[in-house]
Enzyme design. Structure first.
Site, short mmCIF file in Angstrom:
data_model
loop_
_atom_site.label_atom_id
_atom_site.label_comp_id
_atom_site.label_asym_id
_atom_site.label_seq_id
_atom_site.Cartn_x
_atom_site.Cartn_y
_atom_site.Cartn_z
N GLU A 162 -1.85 8.39 3.76
CA GLU A 162 -0.81 9.11 2.63
C GLU A 162 -0.61 10.29 2.85
O GLU A 162 0.14 10.86 1.96
CB GLU A 162 -1.72 8.75 1.36
N HIS A 180 -0.80 7.23 -12.76
CA HIS A 180 -1.90 6.15 -12.70
C HIS A 180 -1.74 5.24 -14.14
O HIS A 180 -2.28 4.45 -14.26
CB HIS A 180 -3.22 6.64 -12.63
N ASP A 211 1.38 8.30 -2.60
CA ASP A 211 1.05 9.79 -2.17
C ASP A 211 2.14 10.18 -0.98
O ASP A 211 2.86 11.13 -0.75
CB ASP A 211 -0.07 10.03 -1.87
N CYS A 219 -1.11 -0.26 0.17
CA CYS A 219 -1.72 -0.44 -0.99
C CYS A 219 -1.02 0.48 -2.35
O CYS A 219 -1.40 0.51 -3.36
CB CYS A 219 -3.16 -0.10 -1.06
#
Ligand code: PEP
Ligand code: MG
Length: 400
Positions: free
Chosen positions: A257, A15, A281, A328
């Site tokens: 995911e 992240h 993921d 996404c």
């Protein structure tokens, strides 16, 4: 004031890397040893586009990189001409290119880069930026600001995805051996339902201010989706009984995911309004390679035929039920992946705002029918990721 950063640890989809991309801060992560090589006071060139770091560059190298930086600025000006254009392939197929955000503050970049709505609002940052659980009203204000900030375009809000690499200091969770496989996202929401209900109420109240889509993260089973949806429906009914207006147009979808959800997409597709594929993921779970671990980053292979095969099943399953599919995860803005994803029929590509215009420009050069052949060839004939990359590069040479 930060001009760039480099780290020893992490991967492309950590992240910190994702945030750097959306803030347009050059970053190179997962070098394993850079902190042992750079000394205090050293000059460092960070080439975030190539993933290169040059320590103590000589005058000649500095000049070369100044030129590269200027050329990149010029390229950006060229892309900026597409800001108000639709996202059309060469043969006129329209897709949507949306942006991922973490806070309402990111809206500036979304507007500046001409994104067509928000494909992922990571609401956990609202919780992480706070000293305690954000109240229903605080959340309502944030969601309303985002819905109103995009001039009627759609906003996909993901319910909070705490856990994995995102911790909340005020939510004491027991230490786990494998946080990415543990108590995370909708698993927490379905267990600590008060927190979940507060978020859903804030979202439902905000729904009248724009085009809201709600999405649940880390769904592994159809029952998890049904349970989450049932709680959403209960909160909607309660609000309406209290006389609070709620939109009747809210779409409800899930992130794909977890491989189990991808494999069973044909069942999920009957019950959801949309899918958004979270490749960050999905790839780590399919390849069994921690997205944060630089030692296994070679296994982080978005174009591996195994991943492409899964994506094809997800997209075809949604389309068979008349549902739309977005992506996404960071793969949606990856320039090698975009031709393949266009060929697989992906409807919405959601990415860091900084990648929107470059992707729109790339899509305009691609013929969707040709890309369909390319994607099918990658899936049916390639055994390795290298073979897929070679196929895409060969195509890119031809359209240059
Ligand atoms: C993903 O997993 O691809 C995703 C978009 O979610 P996150 O990166 O927040 O886990
Ligand atoms: Mg995810």
């Amino acid at each position: 004031y930060v001009k760039g950063f480099v780290t020893d640890i992490g991967g492309r989809t950590s992240h910190s890397a994702i945030m750097a991309r959306s803030l347009e801060i050059p970053a190179v992560v997962g070098t394993k040893e850079v902190t042992q090589v750079i000394a205090e006071g050293d000059m460092v060139i960070i080439d975030g586009l190539q993933g290169d770091i040059i320590i103590r560059p000589d005058e000649e190298t500095i000049a070369v990189y100044k030129e590269k930086a200027a050329a990149f600025k010029e390229q950006q000006l060229e892309w900026a001409k597409l800001k108000d254009s639709k996202s059309l392939s060469k043969d006129g197929k329209q897709i949507e290119i949306a942006a991922n955000i973490g806070t309402p503050k990111d809206l500036t970049g979304v507007i500046e880069n001409g994104a067509e709505g928000i494909g992922l609002y990571r609401t956990e940052f609202l919780y992480m930026d706070s000293e305690d659980f954000p109240t229903e009203d605080e959340q309502y204000e944030a969601y309303k600001a985002v819905l109103e900030g995009v001039n009627g375009q759609a906003v996909v809000v993901r319910t909070m995805d705490i856990g994995g690499d995102k911790e909340l200091p005020y939510l004491q969770l027991p230490e786990e051996m494998n946080p990415f496989l543990g108590y995370r996202a909708v698993r927490i929401s379905l267990a600590e339902t008060e927190m979940f209900r507060t978020q859903l109420r804030a979202l439902l109240r905000a729904s009248v201010h724009g085009k809201l889509r709600i999405m649940f993260p880390m769904i592994a089973t159809v029952n998890e989706f049904r349970d989450a949806k049932a709680i959403l429906d209960e909160e909607k009914a309660k609000l309406e009984a209290e006389g609070t207006e709620v939109s009747n147009e809210i779409q409800v979808g899930i992130m794909i995911e977890i491989p189990a959800a991808a494999v069973l997409a044909h069942q999920f597709a009957k019950e959801v309004d949309f899918f958004s594929i979270g490749t960050n993921d999905l790839i780590q779970y399919t390849m069994a390679a921690d997205r944060m671990n630089e030692r296994v980053s070679y296994l982080y292979q978005p174009y591996n035929p195994a991943i492409l095969t899964l994506l094809k099943h997800v997209i075809d399953s949604a389309h068979a039920e008349g549902k739309w599919v977005g992506m996404c995860g960071e793969m949606a803005g990856d320039q090698t992946a975009v031709p393949l994803l266009l060929g697989l029929g992906l409807d919405e590509f959601s990415m860091s705002a900084s990648s929107v215009l470059k992707t729109r420009s790339l899509v305009a050069k691609l013929d969707s029918k040709e890309m369909e052949k390319l994607a099918n060839k990658a899936i049916n004939e390639c055994a390795t990721v290298e073979e897929v990359i070679a196929l895409v590069e060969e195509m890119q040479e031809l359209i240059k």
